[in-house]
Scaffold this active site. Structure first.
Site, PDB file in Angstrom:
ATOM      1  N   ASP A 149       0.844  -1.189   0.000  1.00 17.97           N
ATOM      2  CA  ASP A 149       0.000   0.000   0.000  1.00 17.97           C
ATOM      3  C   ASP A 149       0.880   1.240   0.000  1.00 17.97           C
ATOM      4  OD1 ASP A 149      -2.330   1.812   0.806  1.00 17.97           O
ATOM      5  OD2 ASP A 149      -3.282  -0.159   0.848  1.00 17.97           O
ATOM      6  N   ASP A 164      -1.097   1.793  18.354  1.00 17.80           N
ATOM      7  CA  ASP A 164      -1.796   0.532  18.126  1.00 17.80           C
ATOM      8  C   ASP A 164      -1.045  -0.363  17.147  1.00 17.80           C
ATOM      9  OD1 ASP A 164      -3.952  -0.568  19.409  1.00 17.80           O
ATOM     10  OD2 ASP A 164      -5.429   0.727  18.452  1.00 17.80           O
ATOM     11  N   ASP A 192      10.473   1.018  -0.386  1.00 17.20           N
ATOM     12  CA  ASP A 192       9.699   2.146  -0.888  1.00 17.20           C
ATOM     13  C   ASP A 192       9.991   2.294  -2.384  1.00 17.20           C
ATOM     14  OD1 ASP A 192       8.604   4.521  -1.581  1.00 17.20           O
ATOM     15  OD2 ASP A 192       9.408   5.659   0.097  1.00 17.20           O
ATOM     16  N   ASP A 196      14.008   4.755  -1.401  1.00 23.41           N
ATOM     17  CA  ASP A 196      14.922   5.010  -0.298  1.00 23.41           C
ATOM     18  C   ASP A 196      14.847   3.918   0.764  1.00 23.41           C
ATOM     19  OD1 ASP A 196      12.516   5.464   0.926  1.00 23.41           O
ATOM     20  OD2 ASP A 196      12.829   7.602   1.261  1.00 23.41           O
ATOM     21  N   HIS A 222      -4.039   5.450   4.003  1.00 20.97           N
ATOM     22  CA  HIS A 222      -4.657   4.247   3.438  1.00 20.97           C
ATOM     23  C   HIS A 222      -4.005   2.979   3.972  1.00 20.97           C
ATOM     24  CE1 HIS A 222      -6.200   1.546   0.229  1.00 20.97           C
ATOM     25  NE2 HIS A 222      -7.195   2.413   0.183  1.00 20.97           N
ATOM     26  N   ASN A 263      -4.974  -4.000  24.493  1.00 18.58           N
ATOM     27  CA  ASN A 263      -3.738  -3.392  24.992  1.00 18.58           C
ATOM     28  C   ASN A 263      -4.042  -2.149  25.834  1.00 18.58           C
ATOM     29  OD1 ASN A 263      -4.603  -2.324  22.503  1.00 18.58           O
ATOM     30  ND2 ASN A 263      -2.618  -1.392  22.103  1.00 18.58           N
ATOM     31  N   ALA A 286      -7.431  -8.222  -8.635  1.00 10.47           N
ATOM     32  CA  ALA A 286      -8.576  -9.000  -8.158  1.00 10.47           C
ATOM     33  C   ALA A 286      -9.172  -9.865  -9.253  1.00 10.47           C
ATOM     34  CB  ALA A 286      -9.643  -8.059  -7.593  1.00 10.47           C
ATOM     35  N   TYR A 308      -7.598 -11.341 -11.751  1.00 13.99           N
ATOM     36  CA  TYR A 308      -6.790 -12.463 -12.232  1.00 13.99           C
ATOM     37  C   TYR A 308      -7.330 -13.709 -11.548  1.00 13.99           C
ATOM     38  CZ  TYR A 308      -3.459  -8.914 -13.802  1.00 13.99           C
ATOM     39  OH  TYR A 308      -2.867  -7.851 -14.420  1.00 13.99           O
ATOM     40  N   ASP A 317     -15.003 -13.383  -4.717  1.00 11.98           N
ATOM     41  CA  ASP A 317     -15.013 -14.634  -3.962  1.00 11.98           C
ATOM     42  C   ASP A 317     -15.773 -14.510  -2.652  1.00 11.98           C
ATOM     43  OD1 ASP A 317     -13.334 -16.434  -5.570  1.00 11.98           O
ATOM     44  OD2 ASP A 317     -11.765 -14.964  -5.183  1.00 11.98           O
ATOM     45  N   SER A 342     -11.428  -1.412  -0.023  1.00  7.75           N
ATOM     46  CA  SER A 342     -10.116  -1.183   0.589  1.00  7.75           C
ATOM     47  C   SER A 342     -10.138  -1.604   2.048  1.00  7.75           C
ATOM     48  CB  SER A 342      -9.725   0.295   0.490  1.00  7.75           C
ATOM     49  OG  SER A 342      -9.307   0.618  -0.812  1.00  7.75           O
TER      50      SER A 342
END
Length: 682
Positions: free
Chosen positions: A156, A165, A185, A190, A200, A214, A314, A316, A352, A376
């Site tokens: 992503d 978290d 990246d 870098d 995202h 936690n 998705a 394929y 699916d 997403s």
């Protein structure tokens, strides 16, 4: 689905050194056996391990005293949807039962986390009388909260690894931290994620595996462990920052290959992809096939275009084994778009499974939390659920996790069972159903079949084969071929209550798919509508290569019809056979085998693996690491029917001591296999 009972001595004899064994492996007095079977008890466990009858005398501070005898206190595990209180009333009447009560402890310890936003996370909650449609994490967490050996790649725009978290701290800015690693990246090249993280990818990471329970911090993640201790952080997150809008298809293909390669720097078993291209690209599809070939679970968002709009990777679909994800809202209805309220539709050919994709509370950059939407958000739900499945059964591959989830879905518009629709797939994700079935209710067995017959054939065609064949060497080739579909009728070696689920497994099969281009990877599937309660029809494809000018026969690939090999799995509830039914030994059917466990487990210097075969056969017992590599063969010879005990000293095949960690041992005999987990602790 549990109750605790205390029995009188002499009514139930529990196998020493084992945990949570099927009912038929215990020696039970006839009338009690009939009562437990009719009450839908499937397995039993001792409340106090290694406690023997009469073991009631202790020396405390030099004085001899008598303590309660707890050797006959058991947990009874019931099938789904069996009323515990009614079961207690029924079994209380039996002369063997001293008391019976619900197992309150299991539900209290590990079901509802203390995260401050947990009440807002409808998406993870356990469904309540079918009025809410969360995926059932509290039930699943009673079995596992995620294993640190499982790695989820979030491919992503980066992860804010400073988020509390996600294991981080704004004070230290440490990367990697104990929860998040990775870092390639491909946007800026870098090799270091943007320190602030991106919205995202951070949101996807939180859904899949944010730290859970936690100390009232934020949200719970699906595979995020249970507690703040750094040794219980659940699945590891790998930040594969790509900046999708800026990455070339060649770079994206390279990313997929690198992060899924078990011999590389990442070795991720689960790839979560909340991105997509509208154009088909063979380079990326080849990378997806590579991930499939090494057993990685590839999960991809279908997008919110709806209808027949394609979105890759998705789409394929047919032979790439991508798990394509659509979305649904709090009412269980399919949805899409940034304002998804559960009433519009995120459907499209090739989906699916559906997962929560509306008003999903999750991690945001700079330590915050916000509502995330659409496919997403749905995709990391499936990725995190696969991580939980692999935490219980680490030897499963991509096809296994894909089918286990699909066969465990729920369709609110139809029934409690999965259904198939060409536009919205199998239904809504329910990880609780999958985990419960894997733990004790259902038997999952692997089988091999050979040979078969030609069912039909295609005309002469030109097909591209990628990966190299016989006389063409290591390169790709385009050949003139005739394709043949080879089938074999299978009768299951075990009896099931109803029709079990079954699927073909490409890995280990000898026979290819019908795809063009063809990646020469093993392929096996069930023939449509062939499955019954006793068997099914398997299919694969082989090719007759012809001279492109004369059409004369050149060679069969990958083999001739009678040399086809099918690998397949059968998953279902075994029929309630008595412990010693006629024509069996020790509760085994004529063609079965069982691992009785290893003791001690965990172990330091050595452990004994005990198993039983129902007939004389060639037996292979091997040990594997978490990446699926075979590290030691303990048995590879013909053994008689009966019990066998093999001692392993924790060394690999070169005699080196293995490091502490989780390993798997796999038993194979007369076309069947069974796998269990063991732990080395030094």
């Amino acid at each position: 689905d549990q109750l605790i009972v205390r029995l009188k001595h002499g009514y139930l004899d529990y196998p020493h050194g084992q945990t949570n064994v099927p009912l038929y492996q215990c020696d039970i007095e006839d009338s009690l056996w009939n009562l437990l079977i009719n009450s839908r008890v499937v397995s039993v466990d001792r409340v106090v391990r290694d406690c023997f009858p009469g073991d009631t005398i202790r020396t405390v501070h030099g004085e001899t005293c008598r303590v309660p005898d707890l050797s006959q206190v058991y947990v009874l595990y019931l099938q789904n949807n069996v009323d515990v209180l009614e079961t207690i009333e029924r079994i209380y009447e039996h002369k063997a039962v001293l008391y019976a009560e619900p197992n309150h402890i299991g539900a209290i310890l590990c079901s509802e986390p203390n995260d401050s936003l947990w009440d807002d996370q409808w998406n993870l909650h356990t469904p309540d009388d079918d009025s809410t449609f969360g995926i059932g994490c509290p039930v699943a967490w009673e079995y596992t909260t995620g294993d640190t050996a499982i790695r989820i790649a979030i491919i992503d725009d980066g992860i804010d690894y400073t988020h509390p978290d996600l294991g981080g701290s704004e004070d230290t800015l440490d990367f990697p931290n104990y929860k998040v690693a990775g870092g390639y990246d491909y946007k800026n090249d870098d090799h270091y994620p943007y320190p602030g993280g991106k919205r995202h990818g951070t949101s996807c990471a939180g859904i899949a595996a944010a730290l859970t329970n936690n100390d009232s911090i934020g949200v719970a993640g699906i595979a995020g462990g249970w507690g703040q201790d750094s040794c219980d952080v659940g699945a590891q997150l790998y930040a594969i920052m790509v900046g999708v809008e800026h990455v070339s298809v060649d770079s994206m293909a390279l990313i997929i290959r690198e992060v899924s390669d078990p011999d590389g720097d990442f070795g991720c078993q689960v790839l979560s992809n909340s991105w997509g291209y509208s154009q088909y690209n063979e380079t990326i599809r080849g990378a997806v096939m590579f991930a499939y070939g090494v057993g990685a679970s590839f999960v991809a968002a279908k997008g919110y275009g709806g209808g027949y709009t394609p979105l890759y990777p998705a789409d394929y679909q047919d032979y790439s084994r991508v798990t394509a994800v659509g979305s649904f809202g709090p009412d269980g209805i399919y949805c899409h778009g940034s304002n998804c309220d559960g009433h519009s539709h995120a459907i499209g050919l090739g989906i699916d499974i559906l997962a929560p994709g509306a008003i999903v509370k999750t991690t945001d950059r700079y330590g915050g939390y916000y509502g995330f939407h659409a496919t997403s958000a749905a995709t990391p739900h499936v990725a995190g659920s696969i991580a939980l499945i692999r935490s219980i059964e680490g030897n499963l591959r991509n096809e296994d996790t894909d089918w286990i989830l699909k066969f465990s879905t729920y369709d609110p518009a139809d029934s409690n069972e999965w259904t198939w629709d060409s536009l919205y797939g199998h239904g809504d994700l329910r990880i609780s159903t999958a985990i419960e079935r894997l733990d004790s209710l259902y038997d999952l067995s692997s089988y091999t079949a050979n040979g078969g017959s030609i069912a039909d054939s295609a005309g002469i065609d030109t097909v591209t084969f990628i990966g190299g064949l016989g006389p063409w060497g290591a390169g790709d080739t385009t050949a003139t071929v005739r394709r043949f579909r080879i089938t074999k009728n299978i009768t299951y070696s075990q009896s099931y209550n109803g029709t079990p689920y079954a699927w073909g497994v490409g890995y280990g099969s000898k026979g290819w798919s019908a795809a063009d281009p063809n990646y020469c990877i093993g392929y096996c599937s069930l023939e449509d509508s062939s499955q019954t309660s006793t068997g099914c029809t398997l299919q694969t494809f082989i090719y007759k290569f012809l001279d492109s000018k004369t059409y004369e026969f050149v060679a069969w690939y990958p083999c001739e019809p009678d040399s086809v090999v099918y690998k397949y799995k059968v998953w279902g509830e075994l029929a309630g056979a008595r412990r010693y039914p006629e024509n069996t030994i020790h509760g085994l059917t004529p063609n079965s085998l069982t691992i009785l466990g290893n003791y001690p487990n965990p172990f330091n210097s050595s452990t004994s693996i005990v198993f039983e075969t129902s007939k004389e056969s060639e037996v292979n017992l091997s040990v594997y690491n978490l990446l699926g590599r075979m590290i030691r063969t303990l048995v590879d010879k013909r053994l008689p029917a009966g019990f066998h005990s093999i001692t392993w000293n924790g060394k690999d095949k070169s005699g080196k001591d293995l490091a502490s960690g989780i390993y798997f041992y796999k038993l194979e005999a007369h076309g069947m296999s069974e796998t269990k987990r063991l732990t080395i602790l030094k």
